[in-house]
Design a protein around this motif. Structure first.
Motif, PDB file in Angstrom:
ATOM      1  N   GLU A 292      69.873  67.852  35.449  1.00 36.08           N
ATOM      2  CA  GLU A 292      69.336  66.607  34.908  1.00 36.08           C
ATOM      3  C   GLU A 292      68.843  66.839  33.483  1.00 36.08           C
ATOM      4  O   GLU A 292      68.115  67.776  33.202  1.00 36.08           O
ATOM      5  N   LYS A 293      69.262  65.978  32.587  1.00 34.00           N
ATOM      6  CA  LYS A 293      68.863  66.111  31.186  1.00 34.00           C
ATOM      7  C   LYS A 293      67.591  65.307  30.939  1.00 34.00           C
ATOM      8  O   LYS A 293      67.462  64.179  31.386  1.00 34.00           O
ATOM      9  N   LEU A 294      66.658  65.922  30.236  1.00 35.75           N
ATOM     10  CA  LEU A 294      65.420  65.240  29.866  1.00 35.75           C
ATOM     11  C   LEU A 294      65.557  64.677  28.462  1.00 35.75           C
ATOM     12  O   LEU A 294      66.194  65.280  27.602  1.00 35.75           O
ATOM     13  N   SER A 295      64.922  63.557  28.244  1.00 30.99           N
ATOM     14  CA  SER A 295      64.865  63.034  26.884  1.00 30.99           C
ATOM     15  C   SER A 295      63.897  63.908  26.088  1.00 30.99           C
ATOM     16  O   SER A 295      63.098  64.666  26.656  1.00 30.99           O
ATOM     17  N   HIS A 296      63.974  63.796  24.790  1.00 31.27           N
ATOM     18  CA  HIS A 296      63.095  64.592  23.924  1.00 31.27           C
ATOM     19  C   HIS A 296      61.633  64.294  24.228  1.00 31.27           C
ATOM     20  O   HIS A 296      60.807  65.208  24.350  1.00 31.27           O
ATOM     21  N   ASP A 297      61.303  63.013  24.361  1.00 31.19           N
ATOM     22  CA  ASP A 297      59.917  62.640  24.640  1.00 31.19           C
ATOM     23  C   ASP A 297      59.444  63.172  25.990  1.00 31.19           C
ATOM     24  O   ASP A 297      58.308  63.628  26.124  1.00 31.19           O
ATOM     25  N   SER A 298      60.318  63.135  26.999  1.00 28.68           N
ATOM     26  CA  SER A 298      59.960  63.666  28.323  1.00 28.68           C
ATOM     27  C   SER A 298      59.746  65.169  28.264  1.00 28.68           C
ATOM     28  O   SER A 298      58.844  65.703  28.908  1.00 28.68           O
ATOM     29  N   ALA A 299      60.567  65.850  27.495  1.00 28.87           N
ATOM     30  CA  ALA A 299      60.423  67.302  27.362  1.00 28.87           C
ATOM     31  C   ALA A 299      59.114  67.661  26.673  1.00 28.87           C
ATOM     32  O   ALA A 299      58.397  68.571  27.109  1.00 28.87           O
ATOM     33  N   ILE A 300      58.780  66.944  25.610  1.00 23.41           N
ATOM     34  CA  ILE A 300      57.520  67.199  24.904  1.00 23.41           C
ATOM     35  C   ILE A 300      56.339  66.915  25.817  1.00 23.41           C
ATOM     36  O   ILE A 300      55.366  67.681  25.864  1.00 23.41           O
ATOM     37  N   GLN A 301      56.398  65.827  26.571  1.00 27.04           N
ATOM     38  CA  GLN A 301      55.322  65.483  27.502  1.00 27.04           C
ATOM     39  C   GLN A 301      55.165  66.568  28.560  1.00 27.04           C
ATOM     40  O   GLN A 301      54.050  66.960  28.913  1.00 27.04           O
ATOM     41  N   PHE A 302      56.294  67.084  29.068  1.00 30.52           N
ATOM     42  CA  PHE A 302      56.258  68.165  30.058  1.00 30.52           C
ATOM     43  C   PHE A 302      55.564  69.389  29.480  1.00 30.52           C
ATOM     44  O   PHE A 302      54.728  70.016  30.140  1.00 30.52           O
ATOM     45  N   LEU A 303      55.904  69.748  28.242  1.00 25.72           N
ATOM     46  CA  LEU A 303      55.276  70.915  27.615  1.00 25.72           C
ATOM     47  C   LEU A 303      53.785  70.715  27.412  1.00 25.72           C
ATOM     48  O   LEU A 303      52.991  71.627  27.634  1.00 25.72           O
ATOM     49  N   LYS A 304      53.386  69.516  27.009  1.00 25.67           N
ATOM     50  CA  LYS A 304      51.966  69.243  26.794  1.00 25.67           C
ATOM     51  C   LYS A 304      51.188  69.315  28.104  1.00 25.67           C
ATOM     52  O   LYS A 304      50.071  69.825  28.147  1.00 25.67           O
ATOM     53  N   GLU A 305      51.785  68.816  29.180  1.00 25.26           N
ATOM     54  CA  GLU A 305      51.100  68.828  30.475  1.00 25.26           C
ATOM     55  C   GLU A 305      50.962  70.236  31.038  1.00 25.26           C
ATOM     56  O   GLU A 305      50.032  70.530  31.778  1.00 25.26           O
ATOM     57  N   ASN A 306      51.888  71.127  30.707  1.00 27.38           N
ATOM     58  CA  ASN A 306      51.881  72.470  31.277  1.00 27.38           C
ATOM     59  C   ASN A 306      51.389  73.540  30.322  1.00 27.38           C
ATOM     60  O   ASN A 306      51.449  74.720  30.640  1.00 27.38           O
ATOM     61  N   ALA A 307      50.927  73.136  29.157  1.00 26.42           N
ATOM     62  CA  ALA A 307      50.424  74.107  28.188  1.00 26.42           C
ATOM     63  C   ALA A 307      49.061  74.630  28.632  1.00 26.42           C
ATOM     64  O   ALA A 307      48.261  73.905  29.214  1.00 26.42           O
ATOM     65  N   VAL A 308      48.820  75.887  28.339  1.00 23.66           N
ATOM     66  CA  VAL A 308      47.529  76.489  28.646  1.00 23.66           C
ATOM     67  C   VAL A 308      46.549  76.069  27.569  1.00 23.66           C
ATOM     68  O   VAL A 308      46.800  76.231  26.381  1.00 23.66           O
ATOM     69  N   LYS A 309      45.462  75.524  28.002  1.00 21.62           N
ATOM     70  CA  LYS A 309      44.445  75.077  27.053  1.00 21.62           C
ATOM     71  C   LYS A 309      43.388  76.172  26.941  1.00 21.62           C
ATOM     72  O   LYS A 309      42.927  76.714  27.918  1.00 21.62           O
ATOM     73  N   GLY A 310      43.034  76.518  25.749  1.00 23.41           N
ATOM     74  CA  GLY A 310      42.046  77.570  25.561  1.00 23.41           C
ATOM     75  C   GLY A 310      41.171  77.246  24.388  1.00 23.41           C
ATOM     76  O   GLY A 310      40.378  76.331  24.416  1.00 23.41           O
ATOM     77  N   GLY A 311      41.354  77.954  23.336  1.00 17.65           N
ATOM     78  CA  GLY A 311      40.574  77.686  22.144  1.00 17.65           C
ATOM     79  C   GLY A 311      40.035  78.961  21.548  1.00 17.65           C
ATOM     80  O   GLY A 311      39.712  79.016  20.379  1.00 17.65           O
ATOM     81  N   GLY A 312      39.933  80.006  22.375  1.00 14.29           N
ATOM     82  CA  GLY A 312      39.435  81.271  21.858  1.00 14.29           C
ATOM     83  C   GLY A 312      40.520  82.001  21.087  1.00 14.29           C
ATOM     84  O   GLY A 312      41.690  81.912  21.398  1.00 14.29           O
ATOM     85  N   ARG A 313      40.114  82.681  20.039  1.00 12.07           N
ATOM     86  CA  ARG A 313      41.078  83.458  19.253  1.00 12.07           C
ATOM     87  C   ARG A 313      41.425  84.743  19.997  1.00 12.07           C
ATOM     88  O   ARG A 313      40.589  85.362  20.626  1.00 12.07           O
ATOM     89  N   VAL A 314      42.668  85.134  19.905  1.00 15.26           N
ATOM     90  CA  VAL A 314      43.136  86.373  20.518  1.00 15.26           C
ATOM     91  C   VAL A 314      43.119  87.457  19.455  1.00 15.26           C
ATOM     92  O   VAL A 314      43.733  87.303  18.396  1.00 15.26           O
ATOM     93  N   PRO A 315      42.410  88.561  19.712  1.00 10.99           N
ATOM     94  CA  PRO A 315      42.390  89.652  18.725  1.00 10.99           C
ATOM     95  C   PRO A 315      43.795  90.210  18.509  1.00 10.99           C
ATOM     96  O   PRO A 315      44.602  90.282  19.436  1.00 10.99           O
ATOM     97  N   CYS A 316      44.102  90.595  17.280  1.00  7.61           N
ATOM     98  CA  CYS A 316      45.450  91.070  16.969  1.00  7.61           C
ATOM     99  C   CYS A 316      45.759  92.399  17.646  1.00  7.61           C
ATOM    100  O   CYS A 316      46.921  92.748  17.822  1.00  7.61           O
ATOM    101  N   ASP A 317      44.739  93.163  18.055  1.00  4.38           N
ATOM    102  CA  ASP A 317      44.996  94.437  18.731  1.00  4.38           C
ATOM    103  C   ASP A 317      44.879  94.313  20.253  1.00  4.38           C
ATOM    104  O   ASP A 317      44.830  95.321  20.955  1.00  4.38           O
ATOM    105  N   ASP A 318      44.865  93.106  20.770  1.00  4.34           N
ATOM    106  CA  ASP A 318      44.750  92.879  22.212  1.00  4.34           C
ATOM    107  C   ASP A 318      46.046  93.309  22.891  1.00  4.34           C
ATOM    108  O   ASP A 318      47.139  93.001  22.430  1.00  4.34           O
ATOM    109  N   ASP A 319      45.913  94.034  23.993  1.00  2.00           N
ATOM    110  CA  ASP A 319      47.071  94.489  24.760  1.00  2.00           C
ATOM    111  C   ASP A 319      47.428  93.426  25.805  1.00  2.00           C
ATOM    112  O   ASP A 319      46.657  93.182  26.731  1.00  2.00           O
TER     113      ASP A 319
END
Length: 72
Positions: A35-62
């Motif tokens: 099944e093909k998703l429209s561009h808007d549906s794909a973007i909405q899917f990504l927004k709904e499943n994105a991890v929400k955080g806000g903290g910066r990740v240190p560049c030397d983090d493993d």
């Protein structure tokens, strides 16, 4: 019923048996999601499943250790 079908198939030409086998294998194989998703549906899917955080990740983090360490 299966035995009757098998008896009929066994009397068929070998090329027909092979074509039938290909059809049966296609019928039994797992189906891919096509099944093909429209561009808007794909973007909405990504927004709904994105991890929400806000903290910066240190560049030397493993990253591997971060997956196994208990954070909270």
């Amino acid at each position: 019923m299966v035995d009757a079908i098998f008896t009929i198939i066994s009397h068929l030409d070998k090329s027909l048996q092979k074509r039938l086998l290909i059809k049966i294998e296609a019928l039994l194989s797992p189906k891919e999601h096509t099944e093909k998703l429209s561009h808007d549906s794909a973007i909405q899917f990504l927004k709904e499943n994105a991890v929400k955080g806000g903290g910066r990740v240190p560049c030397d983090d493993d990253g591997k250790t971060a997956l196994t360490d208990l954070k909270y």
